[in-house]
Design a protein around this motif. Structure first.
Motif, PDB file in Angstrom:
ATOM      1  N   PHE A   1       0.883  -1.160   0.000  1.00 16.32           N
ATOM      2  CA  PHE A   1       0.000   0.000   0.000  1.00 16.32           C
ATOM      3  C   PHE A   1       0.921   1.209   0.000  1.00 16.32           C
ATOM      4  O   PHE A   1       1.526   1.531   1.031  1.00 16.32           O
TER       5      PHE A   1
ATOM      6  N   TYR B   1     -13.084   5.751  -1.316  1.00 13.60           N
ATOM      7  CA  TYR B   1     -11.710   5.875  -1.800  1.00 13.60           C
ATOM      8  C   TYR B   1     -11.699   5.714  -3.320  1.00 13.60           C
ATOM      9  O   TYR B   1     -12.537   5.024  -3.889  1.00 13.60           O
TER      10      TYR B   1
ATOM     11  N   TYR C   1      -9.014   4.241  -6.183  1.00 15.43           N
ATOM     12  CA  TYR C   1      -7.833   3.391  -6.129  1.00 15.43           C
ATOM     13  C   TYR C   1      -7.314   3.050  -7.520  1.00 15.43           C
ATOM     14  O   TYR C   1      -8.041   3.095  -8.506  1.00 15.43           O
TER      15      TYR C   1
ATOM     16  N   ASP D   1      -4.937  -0.225  -8.532  1.00 16.18           N
ATOM     17  CA  ASP D   1      -4.211  -1.418  -8.115  1.00 16.18           C
ATOM     18  C   ASP D   1      -3.428  -1.964  -9.301  1.00 16.18           C
ATOM     19  O   ASP D   1      -4.001  -2.181 -10.371  1.00 16.18           O
TER      20      ASP D   1
ATOM     21  N   ALA E   1      -0.800  -0.915  -4.465  1.00 14.20           N
ATOM     22  CA  ALA E   1      -2.082  -0.237  -4.348  1.00 14.20           C
ATOM     23  C   ALA E   1      -1.881   1.239  -4.033  1.00 14.20           C
ATOM     24  O   ALA E   1      -1.207   1.585  -3.069  1.00 14.20           O
TER      25      ALA E   1
ATOM     26  N   VAL F   1      -4.126   4.261  -3.048  1.00 10.58           N
ATOM     27  CA  VAL F   1      -5.473   4.467  -2.531  1.00 10.58           C
ATOM     28  C   VAL F   1      -5.560   5.864  -1.919  1.00 10.58           C
ATOM     29  O   VAL F   1      -4.726   6.236  -1.089  1.00 10.58           O
TER      30      VAL F   1
END
Length: 118
Positions: A36, A92, A94, A96, A110, A112
């Protein structure tokens, strides 16, 4: 390979929507790694399982707007709503980036960002 990877991610996402974390994890390698960006890194299926047990107590709701595939990589762009620690739904956006290995999801990067409703 690109279309196969898209189908795998769609099946895995369907499991998450149903609250089937183990079903999702069946599409991941044992040594899967989730990064992340700007937050934390999870290494191995057990670390991801533990994360999902707390972060996905209530199954997240998400919309995949775009899937872009090239070779062993698949990028998913969309929005997600998840319950925070206070039990409130938070939105959120995102992006990915998944890397596949032998037909399974091996690595996630990711990006985010919490979205503010106006």
């Amino acid at each position: 390979m690109s279309e196969i990877n898209k189908a795998i991610l769609q099946k895995a996402n369907a499991a998450i929507i149903k609250g089937d974390n183990e079903g999702f994890l069946s599409y991941c390698t044992e040594d899967t790694k989730w990064v992340f960006i700007g937050d934390k890194t999870l290494e191995g299926k057990d670390a991801v399982r533990n994360y999902m047990a707390t972060a996905y107590k209530e199954p997240p709701r998400f919309i995949v707007e775009n899937l872009i595939a090239e070779g062993d990589f698949l990028t998913a762009v969309g929005t997600i709503k998840m319950e925070n620690e206070q039990g409130q739904m938070v939105g959120y956006s995102y992006c990915d980036v998944w890397r596949f290995k032998d037909g399974k999801m091996a690595e996630l990067k990711a990006f985010v960002i919490e979205t503010k409703s106006t």
